[in-house]
Design a protein around this motif. Structure first.
Motif, PDB file in Angstrom:
ATOM      1  N   ASP A  52       0.667  -1.177  -0.068  1.00 38.52           N
ATOM      2  CA  ASP A  52       0.147   0.074   0.001  1.00 38.52           C
ATOM      3  C   ASP A  52       0.919   1.312  -0.259  1.00 38.52           C
ATOM      4  OD1 ASP A  52      -2.464  -1.758  -0.159  1.00 38.52           O
ATOM      5  OD2 ASP A  52      -2.569  -1.783   2.188  1.00 38.52           O
ATOM      6  N   GLY A  53       1.724   1.091  -0.745  1.00 37.17           N
ATOM      7  CA  GLY A  53       2.709   2.550  -0.969  1.00 37.17           C
ATOM      8  C   GLY A  53       3.806   2.547   0.063  1.00 37.17           C
ATOM      9  N   GLU A  54       4.069   1.726   0.899  1.00 40.31           N
ATOM     10  CA  GLU A  54       5.213   2.030   1.991  1.00 40.31           C
ATOM     11  C   GLU A  54       6.076   0.716   1.826  1.00 40.31           C
ATOM     12  OE1 GLU A  54       2.961   4.537   5.398  1.00 40.31           O
ATOM     13  OE2 GLU A  54       2.648   2.026   5.483  1.00 40.31           O
ATOM     14  N   ALA A  55       7.381   0.981   1.813  1.00 39.25           N
ATOM     15  CA  ALA A  55       8.542   0.082   1.785  1.00 39.25           C
ATOM     16  C   ALA A  55       8.191  -0.940   3.265  1.00 39.25           C
ATOM     17  CB  ALA A  55      10.110   0.622   1.933  1.00 39.25           C
ATOM     18  N   ALA A  56       8.387  -2.351   2.835  1.00 40.83           N
ATOM     19  CA  ALA A  56       8.492  -3.255   3.871  1.00 40.83           C
ATOM     20  C   ALA A  56       9.287  -4.160   3.318  1.00 40.83           C
ATOM     21  CB  ALA A  56       7.212  -3.494   4.224  1.00 40.83           C
ATOM     22  N   VAL A  64      -0.211 -14.195   4.591  1.00 45.16           N
ATOM     23  CA  VAL A  64      -1.302 -14.020   5.005  1.00 45.16           C
ATOM     24  C   VAL A  64      -1.674 -12.326   5.364  1.00 45.16           C
ATOM     25  CG1 VAL A  64      -2.225 -16.304   5.478  1.00 45.16           C
ATOM     26  CG2 VAL A  64      -0.897 -14.992   7.175  1.00 45.16           C
ATOM     27  N   GLN A  65      -0.552 -11.838   5.988  1.00 49.50           N
ATOM     28  CA  GLN A  65      -0.661 -10.533   6.662  1.00 49.50           C
ATOM     29  C   GLN A  65      -0.858  -9.475   5.184  1.00 49.50           C
ATOM     30  OE1 GLN A  65       3.313 -10.828   8.919  1.00 49.50           O
ATOM     31  NE2 GLN A  65       2.121  -9.489  10.115  1.00 49.50           N
ATOM     32  N   ALA A  66      -0.583  -9.982   4.223  1.00 52.90           N
ATOM     33  CA  ALA A  66      -0.830  -8.939   3.019  1.00 52.90           C
ATOM     34  C   ALA A  66      -2.054  -9.231   2.305  1.00 52.90           C
ATOM     35  CB  ALA A  66       0.583  -9.039   2.226  1.00 52.90           C
ATOM     36  N   ASP A  67      -2.848 -10.321   2.767  1.00 53.09           N
ATOM     37  CA  ASP A  67      -4.024 -10.242   2.099  1.00 53.09           C
ATOM     38  C   ASP A  67      -4.917  -9.137   1.969  1.00 53.09           C
ATOM     39  OD1 ASP A  67      -6.272 -11.592   1.377  1.00 53.09           O
ATOM     40  OD2 ASP A  67      -7.073 -12.435   3.251  1.00 53.09           O
ATOM     41  N   GLY A  68      -5.348  -8.830   0.647  1.00 46.59           N
ATOM     42  CA  GLY A  68      -6.148  -7.634   0.426  1.00 46.59           C
ATOM     43  C   GLY A  68      -5.316  -6.437   0.184  1.00 46.59           C
ATOM     44  N   CYS A  69      -3.978  -6.492   0.242  1.00 43.14           N
ATOM     45  CA  CYS A  69      -3.166  -5.502   0.081  1.00 43.14           C
ATOM     46  C   CYS A  69      -2.792  -5.123  -1.396  1.00 43.14           C
ATOM     47  CB  CYS A  69      -2.000  -5.481   1.058  1.00 43.14           C
ATOM     48  SG  CYS A  69      -2.130  -5.372   2.698  1.00 43.14           S
ATOM     49  N   SER A  70      -2.188  -3.953  -1.788  1.00 42.60           N
ATOM     50  CA  SER A  70      -1.666  -3.672  -2.928  1.00 42.60           C
ATOM     51  C   SER A  70      -0.371  -3.583  -2.968  1.00 42.60           C
ATOM     52  CB  SER A  70      -2.356  -2.456  -3.566  1.00 42.60           C
ATOM     53  OG  SER A  70      -1.788  -2.145  -4.926  1.00 42.60           O
ATOM     54  N   THR A 111      12.198   5.103  -3.135  1.00 48.93           N
ATOM     55  CA  THR A 111      10.961   5.592  -3.565  1.00 48.93           C
ATOM     56  C   THR A 111       9.985   5.873  -2.613  1.00 48.93           C
ATOM     57  OG1 THR A 111      10.154   3.474  -4.550  1.00 48.93           O
ATOM     58  CG2 THR A 111      10.934   4.967  -6.102  1.00 48.93           C
ATOM     59  N   SER A 112      10.055   4.982  -1.539  1.00 51.55           N
ATOM     60  CA  SER A 112       9.255   5.119  -0.295  1.00 51.55           C
ATOM     61  C   SER A 112       9.527   6.395   0.343  1.00 51.55           C
ATOM     62  CB  SER A 112       9.147   3.819   0.480  1.00 51.55           C
ATOM     63  OG  SER A 112       8.646   3.881   1.614  1.00 51.55           O
ATOM     64  N   LEU A 113      10.859   6.464   0.339  1.00 52.38           N
ATOM     65  CA  LEU A 113      11.308   7.560   1.218  1.00 52.38           C
ATOM     66  C   LEU A 113      11.178   9.043   0.409  1.00 52.38           C
ATOM     67  CD1 LEU A 113      13.419   8.947   3.048  1.00 52.38           C
ATOM     68  CD2 LEU A 113      15.134   8.460   1.404  1.00 52.38           C
ATOM     69  N   LEU A 114      11.267   9.010  -0.815  1.00 50.13           N
ATOM     70  CA  LEU A 114      10.802  10.333  -1.334  1.00 50.13           C
ATOM     71  C   LEU A 114       9.487  10.456  -1.402  1.00 50.13           C
ATOM     72  CD1 LEU A 114      13.029  10.749  -4.654  1.00 50.13           C
ATOM     73  CD2 LEU A 114      13.429  11.145  -2.318  1.00 50.13           C
ATOM     74  N   ALA A 115       8.431   9.522  -1.272  1.00 49.13           N
ATOM     75  CA  ALA A 115       7.151   9.487  -1.020  1.00 49.13           C
ATOM     76  C   ALA A 115       6.639  10.406   0.157  1.00 49.13           C
ATOM     77  CB  ALA A 115       6.377   8.356  -1.422  1.00 49.13           C
TER      78      ALA A 115
ATOM     79  N   VAL B 106      11.072  -1.189   9.218  1.00 45.41           N
ATOM     80  CA  VAL B 106      10.646  -1.721  10.326  1.00 45.41           C
ATOM     81  C   VAL B 106       9.566  -0.768  10.935  1.00 45.41           C
ATOM     82  CG1 VAL B 106      11.252  -2.541  12.806  1.00 45.41           C
ATOM     83  CG2 VAL B 106      12.871  -3.006  10.737  1.00 45.41           C
ATOM     84  N   ARG B 107       9.783   0.578  10.825  1.00 47.47           N
ATOM     85  CA  ARG B 107       8.789   1.412  11.523  1.00 47.47           C
ATOM     86  C   ARG B 107       7.498   1.470  10.856  1.00 47.47           C
ATOM     87  NH1 ARG B 107      13.615   4.426  12.168  1.00 47.47           N
ATOM     88  NH2 ARG B 107      13.398   5.585  10.404  1.00 47.47           N
ATOM     89  N   HIS B 108       7.356   0.970   9.372  1.00 44.18           N
ATOM     90  CA  HIS B 108       6.026   1.063   8.563  1.00 44.18           C
ATOM     91  C   HIS B 108       5.044  -0.300   9.343  1.00 44.18           C
ATOM     92  CE1 HIS B 108       8.008   3.125   5.073  1.00 44.18           C
ATOM     93  NE2 HIS B 108       7.050   3.998   5.717  1.00 44.18           N
ATOM     94  N   ARG B 109       5.819  -1.173   9.815  1.00 48.17           N
ATOM     95  CA  ARG B 109       5.182  -2.312  10.355  1.00 48.17           C
ATOM     96  C   ARG B 109       5.027  -2.438  11.724  1.00 48.17           C
ATOM     97  NH1 ARG B 109       2.236  -3.761   6.043  1.00 48.17           N
ATOM     98  NH2 ARG B 109       1.700  -5.591   7.350  1.00 48.17           N
TER      99      ARG B 109
END
Ligand SMILES: Cc1cc2nc3c(=O)[nH]c(=O)nc-3n(C[C@H](O)[C@H](O)[C@H](O)COP(=O)(O)OP(=O)(O)OC[C@H]3O[C@@H](n4cnc5c(N)ncnc54)[C@H](O)[C@@H]3O)c2cc1C
Ligand code: FES
Ligand code: FES
Lengths: 152, 274
Positions: A52-56, A64-70, A111-115, B106-109
């Motif tokens: 959903d737009g954020e780096a992970a 299963v934690q990402a179910d429904g996510c983009s 890219t997540s950082l610049l967002a 890490v802080r995103h999650r």
């Protein structure tokens, strides 16, 4: 368990074991091998994707934690016509990679950082990429690439 | 590395999560951000048979003013604590410390509740909330109770929480303009502190919490007494390790940790002085 995730705009529905890691799902089930596994212990960031737009770090999440996510992976960054994303272009022009193993994760983190912070200082870029390790470049040109992308 | 097999259920509310944990018994665990639990499961250091995913209990992600306190939902992510305007105004020390947890991914999650419930003495937020005199709210099958941060930590990865109790809220007193400082000493980016110090000061009042100086986060009460008695930062910091019981590990010997605690406490007191 049945999950549905959207990866780079395409919907994937699958029955996964709960212990399936998101990175496994992306690489093995969706067949997108641009997302690398480096350390497999949450440290190196090679497996970074956007949820959903954020780096992970996809090695540290269950599918299963990402179910429904983009989800966006490195394969989703270039345009449909193959034109590079501005961050990829900046890495190319500023020699922000050598072996390239860390690069997909670097591009996703950058890219997540610049967002979140469109005009970072050099210090903020360095801190923002704290979760990504590169064994080749010494980081200098990676940081220059991200700064160049922010400027352009 | 793949975790051992387990069953996965998702809770839509705290009540449902507590119900589910109760049904599955001691081998079940809550899953919040998963950024302590999943790495431990991959290394098979943790092998829960059931995970109750509370990561989608959206009404437990909030930061709001409540009288002279700030109430923070347990599922609030580190990133949201770091960037909260409410915390920047009223509890800047906590927002700043949250910005030093791991790295942006890490802080995103990761969540504040997960960090506190995990009860790792090397983590940043247990010692910080302890220094701030926070109270944690836990919900169980028989209702809710409040636990002072000072009574919460029992030892390495052990807390006052019963297995079927869930942390739902963290209540932190407003700092009222107190000076503050967070000193985190580590050798590698994104790492846990070898030693860390969270401190605030208002006049002769102060609170100092130590990271990674015992099997629990440590409230350095002797430093606070010395400051109250008019001691200089350097003299008060000499008492930094009085309540501590540090262990040696790959990164540091006991003596080195004690030395760091004193140096970082002195710096924190100097930086947070009026
Ligand atoms: C690469 C990396 C670097 C890190 N660096 C740091 C660092 O520098 N400093 C630092 O402080 N931390 C660090 N962490 C840990 C991070 O802060 C975690 O986010 C946090 O410790 C756990 O939060 P979580 O939401 O991910 O919890 P989870 O991993 O989901 O859960 C942790 C434990 O708490 C329990 N739990 C979770 N939520 C609740 C609740 N509401 N009620 C009751 N029990 C609950 C779970 O059952 C589990 O036992 C790092 C983690 C990684 C992966
Ligand atoms: S492979 Fe995920 S952080 Fe290294
Ligand atoms: S370019 Fe080789 S690891 Fe970064």
């Amino acid at each position: 368990m049945d999950i549905t995730v959207t990866i780079n705009g395409k919907t994937h529905t699958a029955d996964v074991e709960p212990r399936t890691l998101l990175v496994q799902f992306i690489r093995e089930q969706a067949g997108l091998t641009g997302t690398n596994i480096g350390c497999d212990t949450s440290s190196c960031g090679a497996c970074s994707v956007h949820i959903d737009g954020e780096a992970a770090k996809s090695c540290t999440l269950l599918a299963v934690q990402a179910d429904g996510c983009s989800i966006t992976t490195i394969e989703g960054m270039a345009g449909d016509d193959g034109s590079l994303h501005p961050m990829q272009q900046a890495f190319m022009e500023n020699h922000g990679l050598q072996c390239g193993y860390c690069t997909p994760g670097m591009v996703m983190a950058a890219t997540s950082l610049l967002a979140e912070n469109p005009n970072p200082t050099e210090e903020e870029v360095r801190l923002g990429l704290e979760g990504n390790l590169c064994r080749c470049t010494g980081y200098h040109n990676i940081v220059q690439s991200v700064l160049a992308c922010a400027k352009s | 590395m793949i975790p051992a097999a387990f069953d996965y259920v998702r809770a839509g509310s705290a009540a449902e999560a507590i119900d589910l944990i109760g049904q599955y018994g001691d081998e079940a665990k809550f899953l919040a951000g998963g950024h302590s639990l999943v790495p431990a499961m991959k290394l098979r250091l943790a092998q829960p048979t059931v995970l109750v995913d509370i990561g989608r209990v959206a009404d437990l992600s909030y930061i709001r003013e409540d009288g002279d306190q700030i109430a923070i939902g347990a599922l609030t992510r580190h990133m949201d604590v770091e960037n909260s305007p409410v915390l920047a105004e009223h509890v800047p020390l906590l927002a700043h410390a949250a910005g030093h947890v791991g790295d942006p991914q890490v802080r995103h999650r990761g969540t504040i509740g997960g960090s506190l419930a995990h009860a790792d003495p090397a983590s940043d937020l247990p010692a910080t909330t302890l220094a701030l005199g926070a109270t944690y709210v836990a919900q169980g099958p028989n209702g809710t109770r409040e636990i002072a941060a000072a009574d919460f930590y029992h030892g390495y990865f052990t807390s006052a929480l019963a297995p079927d109790e869930m942390l739902t809220e963290i209540r932190v007193p407003k700092m009222g303009g107190a000076g503050w400082s967070f000193q985190k000493f580590n050798r590698r980016a994104q790492d846990w502190a070898i030693v860390g110090v969270a401190a605030w000061q208002r006049g002769s009042e102060c609170g100092v919490g130590l990271v990674n100086m015992a099997s629990t986060p440590v409230l350095a009460s002797s430093v606070a007494s010395a400051v109250a008695g008019g001691a200089s930062a350097a003299d008060a910091a000499e008492a930094a390790a009085a309540e501590a019981d540090p262990q040696a590990d790959l990164n540091a010997s006991v003596d080195y940790r004690v030395h760091l605690a004193k140096v970082l406490t002195r710096r924190a007191l100097e930086a947070s002085a009026g």
